[in-house]
Design an enzyme around this catalytic site. Structure first.
Site, PDB file in Angstrom:
ATOM      1  N   LYS A   1       1.106  -0.877  -0.200  1.00 42.07           N
ATOM      2  CA  LYS A   1      -0.434   0.018  -0.072  1.00 42.07           C
ATOM      3  C   LYS A   1       1.395   1.085  -0.225  1.00 42.07           C
ATOM      4  CE  LYS A   1      -2.645   2.307   3.660  1.00 42.07           C
ATOM      5  NZ  LYS A   1      -4.155   3.392   2.567  1.00 42.07           N
TER       6      LYS A   1
ATOM      7  N   TRP B   1     -19.373  -5.359   8.062  1.00 42.08           N
ATOM      8  CA  TRP B   1     -17.844  -5.245   7.957  1.00 42.08           C
ATOM      9  C   TRP B   1     -17.506  -5.208   9.467  1.00 42.08           C
ATOM     10  CZ3 TRP B   1     -19.632   0.221   6.020  1.00 42.08           C
ATOM     11  CH2 TRP B   1     -19.969   0.158   4.805  1.00 42.08           C
TER      12      TRP B   1
ATOM     13  N   ASP C   1     -27.998   4.166   9.363  1.00 37.60           N
ATOM     14  CA  ASP C   1     -27.528   4.303   8.410  1.00 37.60           C
ATOM     15  C   ASP C   1     -27.412   2.469   7.710  1.00 37.60           C
ATOM     16  OD1 ASP C   1     -27.400   6.397   7.741  1.00 37.60           O
ATOM     17  OD2 ASP C   1     -25.138   6.379   8.796  1.00 37.60           O
TER      18      ASP C   1
ATOM     19  N   CYS D   1     -26.205   2.764   0.238  1.00 37.03           N
ATOM     20  CA  CYS D   1     -26.136   2.928  -1.298  1.00 37.03           C
ATOM     21  C   CYS D   1     -24.759   2.637  -1.192  1.00 37.03           C
ATOM     22  CB  CYS D   1     -24.903   4.698  -0.796  1.00 37.03           C
ATOM     23  SG  CYS D   1     -23.660   4.043   0.620  1.00 37.03           S
TER      24      CYS D   1
ATOM     25  N   HIS E   1     -19.074  11.013  -4.729  1.00 38.01           N
ATOM     26  CA  HIS E   1     -17.338  11.043  -5.553  1.00 38.01           C
ATOM     27  C   HIS E   1     -16.868  11.525  -5.965  1.00 38.01           C
ATOM     28  CE1 HIS E   1     -21.263   7.784  -4.040  1.00 38.01           C
ATOM     29  NE2 HIS E   1     -20.031   6.870  -3.526  1.00 38.01           N
TER      30      HIS E   1
END
Ligand code: GLN
Ligand code: ZN
Length: 755
Positions: free
Chosen positions: A26, A565, A603, A647, A698
């Site tokens: 990364k 998640w 959310d 989303c 975005h």
């Protein structure tokens, strides 16, 4: 039936993580992008990472090692590059590495490829675009180089490529059915196999995870035809076709009827054993048994795995032990975790520990269980300690859940709620709001780093966050927004933030997993029964509300997204874990209400994500996920307005579930799908408040007033004004302050114009 002449192997994994144990790739990639280091540096970092990884896997005793699952960005993009199928719009970039990165991330003049979820994981792949002008051609140099590099290091290398059926089904094909292009690709795959064999590969792995999704009979026949053709010639290596993330069902027999030499199957799915029993053609093949879960973090149940392996010995010519999926989806090693709860630690296995489990099981298979007696005893002791741990069974939460009646998930009819809420909130028609986060400024990041390093204390940190909140409230008042938010400065991540405050979750220090490209996440581990120690957000939200007369919307993450998640416990149904998380969120909504907060947003951006791959499994999921959301949001009074936000996806398959959530207002990503989602919602009978994103957050582009006005007018064709809200399509945390201010100013102006 002829048994494959190729020498089988005994212990492997299906794929490897690549970001590096300390995210070295990364950092190297990002410094290449920033121009701080050159391509040679990046390549050297990548080469060293691979070499170190091979050395570890060799030392751990694997006798076949995947090569080519390394990627500078993504394996689907690599496959597109392998077959000359990068989009035309990057063709002018001469340097191959830069062309590759441009396809992945775009640049000033080039749009990147779209990104979407890899099956039901949290990994995102790039979606290749195949147009009528895409002319496939073979470019095997990168893979051949990695093969040569591995062979030179003495690695029993097994090159891995994504298979043609998966590649075409996941790509975006313009004109014609995706599989129509198999005829063009097959000769290239055959040539690739020939080249890999000539370069010294004795086995090649072809990944076909698409086989665990619903395929038509005609598609399954194509699978049979493809693998018949791919295995026709003599100058090829042994072919292992790998499926993972579920059961291939009828596709298994089709695949087994061809001359492929090996098949990898996911045995973490309990139904897989029964499927295998019916496929006699496996008797001539190597069965690569994914008995070690490659995508969750729990220590394997070695006894169960051994019993599965024992059964399989009778079904196949030979059996190899493997992870059920690539180790891409789990952190590198437990060794890096110094602060984990000691008991929890013994229940876990990350990448390196999974490799050790594979090796142990393979040893037991060849030498008997006595050969691993000590390790077996240790694993059993860990399993016993896990089962007996009181944190896994909290009587109070369980009693509370058991006592819930149907009213716990029901509110008054939506129309009644609407009247009560309108009276209380007195909002203008077409109310404006935002999705929750405001830009994560350098000041916020500095404060967080300073707190972590102990340079400032909790009080100083809180003071800085309050200053950020005050700033965001002032900005929203000045812009004239109707429903304000506190901006979420205190949240590192919308799931981790809650996991850290809930019992039953543990955080890792170094448990990074690639999400896409150079982006990595550190999913929390949901290991026990979930309870809320104390209110989690009330102080922040009430502080924000104290600064303004306008209503401030409380901001929470929903139970489904928190599960999606995280690494989730495997000793009870997900539905049960979701209900526990839902209870904690429910208590938070009630506390927010008691503190005077009139709107609460919960959310659920990941609602679509956990949808099972097989249609037959979807209704049960949709039922428990909707139930969990409603449990989380039905504790408040009818005058409190519940919002939700969705989303990141195509909503088609979950549109009924969205209506089922029964949220008073749903803000939903629509800017890029041009409001089509509204027609879908109408078709599903959705009659609640809706805020289709009126511009795309975005991109750094500031949308003009006219453009937003047009979007609102388009929305009004599908939704009456009384139900329509005005908001961006997602949170603003990744954007710059100046863009946000300009964009929101235009959004408010557009709302006024249309009013
Ligand atoms: N409230 C969150 C935010 O604004 C929602 C993020 C999301 O949809 N992923 O950042
Ligand atoms: Zn969003």
């Amino acid at each position: 039936m002829t048994v494959s002449p190729h020498t089988p192997f005994t212990a492997t994994v299906l794929g490897l993580p690549r970001v590096g144990p300390n995210r070295e790739l990364k950092r190297a990639t990002e410094s290449y992008w920033a121009g701080r280091d050159d391509a040679d540096h990046l390549r050297a970092v990548a080469r060293d990472l691979r070499a170190a990884q091979y050395a570890q896997l060799l030392a751990a005793g694997l006798d076949s090692i995947p090569v080519g699952t390394f990627s500078y960005y993504d394996q689907m993009l690599d496959t597109a590059a392998l077959f000359g199928a990068l989009p035309e719009r990057v063709a002018h970039i001469t340097d191959p590495l830069d062309r590759y990165f441009a396809a992945a991330r775009g640049d000033d003049s080039v749009e990147p490829l779209e990104m979407t979820k890899w099956f039901d994981t949290n990994y995102h792949y790039l979606v290749p675009e195949l147009g009528p002008d895409t002319a496939f051609s073979l470019h095997p140099e990168t893979l051949l180089e990695q093969l040569a590099e591995a062979l030179a290091l003495g690695v029993p290398a097994r090159p891995v490529v994504i298979g043609p059926v998966t590649f075409l089904k996941l790509a975006k094909s313009e004109g014609g059915a995706p599989l129509d292009r198999l005829a063009e690709l097959i000769p290239l795959y055959r040539e690739l196999l020939r080249r890999l064999a000539a370069a010294g590969a004795s086995w090649v792995q072809i990944d076909e995870p698409i086989l665990v999704t619903d395929l038509t009979d005609a598609e399954i026949e194509r699978v049979r035809a493809v693998y018949t053709e791919l295995t026709e010639s003599d100058d090829r290596p042994a072919v292992l076709v790998a499926t993972y993330f579920g059961r291939p069902g009828a596709a298994l027999a089709a695949l087994a009827s061809t001359a492929v030499d090996g098949i990898a199957l996911d045995f973490t799915d309990a139904g897989e054993l029964a499927e295998v029993a019916g496929v006699t053609a496996l008797a001539s093949k190597l069965l690569v048994a994914g008995v070690v879960d490659g995508r969750n973090v729990w220590r394997a149940d070695l006894d169960r795995a051994l019993s599965t392996l024992g059964t399989l010995l009778g079904s196949a010519a030979s059996v190899a032990v493997s992870s059920s999926a690539s180790l891409l989806h789990v952190p590198y090693t437990l060794a890096a975790e110094t602060a984990l709860d000691p008991a929890l630690r013994t229940w876990l296995a990350f990448g390196a520990e999974k490799v050790a489990e594979v090796r142990l099981l393979a040893t037991a298979l060849t030498s008997g269980t006595e050969a691993i007696a000590e390790e077996l005893a240790e694993a059993r002791a860990a399993a016993r300690s896990r089962a007996a741990d009181p944190r896994l069974s909290d009587g109070q939460v369980r009693a509370r859940l058991a006592a819930l009646g149907p009213d716990a998930t029901r509110r008054a009819p939506a129309d009644e709620r609407r009247v009560l809420q309108a009276e209380r909130l007195r909002l203008p028609v077409l109310p404006t709001t935002t999705i929750g986060s405001y830009p994560q400024t350098p000041a916020i990041r500095l404060a967080r780093a300073a707190l972590r390093k102990g340079e400032i204390d909790e009080a100083a940190y809180n003071a800085r966050m309050r200053a950020e909140i005050a700033d965001v409230i002032a900005l929203q008042e000045q812009l004239g927004i109707d429903v304000l938010v506190h901006g979420e400065p205190e949240r590192n991540d919308m799931v981790q933030y809650f996991a850290e405050q809930l019992d039953g979750f543990a955080a890792t220090e170094e448990g990074w997993v690639q999400s896409y490209g150079t982006r990595c996440v550190r999913p929390p581990i949901l290991f026990g029964d979930v309870t809320r120690r104390a209110p989690m957000t009330v102080d922040w939200i009430t502080y924000a509300q104290s600064l303004t007369d306008k209503p401030v919307k409380g901001m929470l993450t929903g139970p489904v997204t928190i599960l999606a998640w995280s690494f989730v416990r495997d000793d009870q149904p997900q539905a049960d874990s979701a209900a526990q998380v839902a209870l904690a969120i429910r208590d938070e909504t009630v506390d927010l209400q008691s503190a005077g907060i009139r709107l609460v947003q919960v959310d659920e951006p990941a609602l679509r994500e956990l949808l099972p791959l097989r249609a037959a499994d979807q209704p049960a999921y949709l039922e428990w996920s909707v139930h969990a959301f409603r449990l989380a949001t039905s504790g408040v009074s009818d005058a409190t307005q519940i919002h939700t936000h969705l989303c990141y996806s195509e909503f088609g398959e979950v549109i009924d579930a969205i209506a089922g959530l029964d949220a008073d207002v749903t803000s939903i990503e629509a800017a890029r799908s041009h409001m089509e989602v509204l027609d879908d919602l109408n078709a599903a009978g959705f009659a609640l408040g809706v805020g289709p994103g009126v511009y795309d957050i975005h991109s750094p582009r500031v949308p003009g007033v006219e453009e937003i006005t047009a979007a609102l007018r388009a929305a009004l064709k599908a939704v009456p004004a009384e139900r329509l809200w005005v908001n961006p399509d997602c949170g603003l945390k990744t954007r710059g302050r100046a863009e946000v201010e300009a964009s929101l100013r235009n959004m408010v102006a557009a709302a006024h114009a249309v009013r």
